[in-house]
Write an enzyme that holds these catalytic residues in place. Structure first.
Site, short mmCIF file in Angstrom:
data_model
loop_
_atom_site.label_atom_id
_atom_site.label_comp_id
_atom_site.label_asym_id
_atom_site.label_seq_id
_atom_site.Cartn_x
_atom_site.Cartn_y
_atom_site.Cartn_z
N LEU A 101 0.72 -1.08 0.16
CA LEU A 101 -0.02 -0.06 -0.09
C LEU A 101 1.14 1.06 -0.07
O LEU A 101 1.90 1.17 0.77
CB LEU A 101 -1.02 0.09 1.33
CG LEU A 101 -1.95 -0.98 1.32
CD1 LEU A 101 -2.92 -0.90 2.67
CD2 LEU A 101 -3.03 -0.84 0.09
N ASP A 102 0.26 2.25 -0.70
CA ASP A 102 1.37 3.58 -0.63
C ASP A 102 1.49 4.06 0.79
O ASP A 102 0.57 3.69 1.67
CB ASP A 102 0.52 4.59 -1.36
CG ASP A 102 0.34 4.16 -2.87
OD1 ASP A 102 1.09 3.39 -3.57
OD2 ASP A 102 -0.67 4.86 -3.54
N HIS A 103 2.56 4.72 0.79
CA HIS A 103 2.87 5.63 2.22
C HIS A 103 1.51 6.09 2.63
O HIS A 103 1.33 5.86 4.02
CB HIS A 103 3.94 6.40 1.93
CG HIS A 103 4.46 7.06 2.93
ND1 HIS A 103 4.12 8.51 3.32
CD2 HIS A 103 5.39 6.78 4.09
CE1 HIS A 103 4.82 8.79 4.42
NE2 HIS A 103 5.43 7.67 5.08
N THR A 105 -1.46 5.75 1.93
CA THR A 105 -3.05 4.60 2.06
C THR A 105 -3.04 4.11 3.25
O THR A 105 -1.89 3.51 3.66
CB THR A 105 -2.64 3.76 1.05
OG1 THR A 105 -2.45 4.42 -0.44
CG2 THR A 105 -3.97 2.82 0.65
N ARG A 186 -5.15 5.71 -7.29
CA ARG A 186 -4.91 6.91 -7.38
C ARG A 186 -4.78 7.47 -8.98
O ARG A 186 -5.16 8.49 -9.30
CB ARG A 186 -3.62 7.42 -6.75
CG ARG A 186 -3.75 7.23 -5.12
CD ARG A 186 -2.37 7.55 -4.54
NE ARG A 186 -2.38 6.79 -3.00
CZ ARG A 186 -2.90 7.41 -2.18
NH1 ARG A 186 -3.39 8.72 -2.19
NH2 ARG A 186 -2.98 7.11 -0.89
#
Ligand code: URA
Length: 234
Positions: A101-103, A105, A186
């Site tokens: 998961l992104d930083h 998210t 995103r």
């Protein structure tokens, strides 16, 4: 381990239902029908139910569901010493995150020591669904925009696969995808003119985030692990 327990901890059925399966003659060990639920078996034995192989019980593997907070990275270790999802759990086992998961998210991320399961859950060919809730800029989100997201959006590397998309509020959409492209949700939202303000993953395969609080985690039961691995096609 007793055969009925073996089947139950492999997530095939409850202990009692497993005993019934055995007594009904539907279970074989090493190619031979076994009618005694107390028969001793181990992970090396080839156990089948109705001819289908049973993956040995999950006792040896661990899968953890964590609610990743924002600002934590989803790699096993970080050379820069930032907080990682693995450090939040602090297990003595060597765990690694299932996908990324992104930083920024938040939401459901799985950690496991089972490399095969991690592979099956993340490789796009197994098509495991993940559901995200996105709060987006520039509301309202029109029906035609939802349709575009559903049908596929052109990103720089190509068209996204069909997705399930619904509007949850004027500026909130829920997107279910089974690909795992980098920053996919995103970029999809950006491509249709609604940059994401915040993103949370609420479901991974058969597993819901539910009311797990940010930063909290729990170990999955054998049944949950078995259901998850069944969600991986192929
Ligand atoms: N899609 C994104 O854009 N970010 C994530 O962290 C996960 C899916």
């Amino acid at each position: 381990m007793r055969l009925a327990k073996f089947l139950a901890s492999a997530g095939v059925a409850s202990r009692r239902a497993a005993e019934e399966l055995i007594r009904a003659g539907r279970v074989q060990v090493g190619g031979e029908r076994v009618l005694d639920p107390a028969k001793d078996v181990n992970a090396q034995d080839a156990v089948t139910v109705d001819g289908g192989p049973v993956t040995p019980p999950a006792a040896e593997r661990i899968v953890i569901a964590l609610h990743k907070p924002a600002g934590v990275i989803s790699t096993a270790a970080d050379p820069q010493g930032r907080r990682t999802v693995v450090s939040l759990v602090g297990s003595e086992r060597r765990l690694f995150p299932v996908g990324r998961l992104d930083h920024d998210t938040t939401g459901l991320i799985l950690l496991t020591d089972d490399g095969e399961l991690a592979y099956r859950l993340t490789h796009p060919s197994f098509e495991v669904e993940k559901t995200y809730r996105a709060v987006v800029a520039r509301p309202p989100v029109h029906d035609r925009t939802l349709r575009a997201l559903r049908n596929g959006v052109r990103l720089e590397e190509g068209l996204t696969a069909p997705a399930r998309v619904r509007r949850v509020g004027p500026d909130v959409i829920e997107i279910t995808i089974h690909e795992g492209r980098k920053r996919q949700v995103r970029r999809m939202c950006e491509a249709v003119g609604h940059p994401v303000r915040s993103l949370i993953r609420v479901r991974f395969g058969t597993l819901e985030l539910g009311d797990l609080r940010p930063g909290r985690w729990r170990a999955l039961s054998a049944q949950e692990i078995a259901a998850l691995s069944r969600a991986a096609k192929g």
